[in-house]
Enzyme design. Sequence first.
Site, short mmCIF file in Angstrom:
data_model
loop_
_atom_site.label_atom_id
_atom_site.label_comp_id
_atom_site.label_asym_id
_atom_site.label_seq_id
_atom_site.Cartn_x
_atom_site.Cartn_y
_atom_site.Cartn_z
CE1 TYR A 22 -3.67 -2.47 0.19
CE2 TYR A 22 -2.70 -3.24 2.25
CZ TYR A 22 -3.62 -3.40 1.22
OH TYR A 22 -4.46 -4.48 1.20
CG ASN A 72 -9.80 1.47 -0.74
OD1 ASN A 72 -10.28 0.35 -0.55
ND2 ASN A 72 -8.50 1.68 -0.84
CG HIS A 98 -9.86 -2.17 -4.52
ND1 HIS A 98 -10.33 -2.31 -3.23
CD2 HIS A 98 -10.89 -2.46 -5.33
CE1 HIS A 98 -11.59 -2.67 -3.27
NE2 HIS A 98 -11.96 -2.77 -4.55
C1 DQA Z 1 -7.72 -2.64 -0.63
C2 DQA Z 1 -7.76 -4.11 -1.03
C3 DQA Z 1 -8.58 -4.94 -0.04
O1 DQA Z 1 -8.60 -6.30 -0.43
C4 DQA Z 1 -7.97 -4.82 1.34
O2 DQA Z 1 -8.75 -5.53 2.27
C5 DQA Z 1 -7.73 -3.43 1.77
C6 DQA Z 1 -7.24 -2.45 0.79
C7 DQA Z 1 -6.79 -1.81 -1.55
O3 DQA Z 1 -6.85 -0.58 -1.49
O4 DQA Z 1 -5.99 -2.40 -2.29
O5 DQA Z 1 -7.85 -3.09 2.94
O6 DQA Z 1 -9.03 -2.11 -0.76
#
Ligand code: DQA
Length: 139
Positions: A22, A72, A98
């Site tokens: 992330y 998101n 995402h």
């Molecule tokens: C997310 C992807 C999801 O699977 C995960 O649970 C997240 C972040 C992303 O931004 O890539 O918390 O939404």
Amino acid sequence: MKLLILNGVNLNMTGVREKDVYGTQTLEDINLELTNRFKNCEFEFYQSNIEGDLCGRIQCAEKLGFDGIVLNAGAFTHYSYALRDAIASVTVPVVEVHMSNVHSREEFRRKSVISEVCRGVICGFGKNSYFLAVESFNL
Ligand code: DQA
């Protein structure tokens, strides 16, 4: 253009958790960058780890004059029928976002229960996923 940038569960940990997935920037950093990049856009930023809070924000979006929502939902994406129903109950368009490419990760992330009721889906571009989602409202 007035947009609601809505982040769900664990997104407050952005920049702290799983930096390889992330990135190193916090949600506040990303929100600030959005404000600086899109000067002609009025933003409201909201993050919650509570499903019902997010549903409430979606329900109120119309009344509060939002033209769209960038959402998101984090892990709620994969199982929250409550969020799906909240999105389906409003006419304000929602763009699902995402940061990671959910299709290249664990099997459970490949399923989104909200995509069907969203205007579009952007994933896999890190923080740029948010910027692309905002740009989609100016098309
Ligand atoms: C997310 C992807 C999801 O699977 C995960 O649970 C997240 C972040 C992303 O931004 O890539 O918390 O939404």
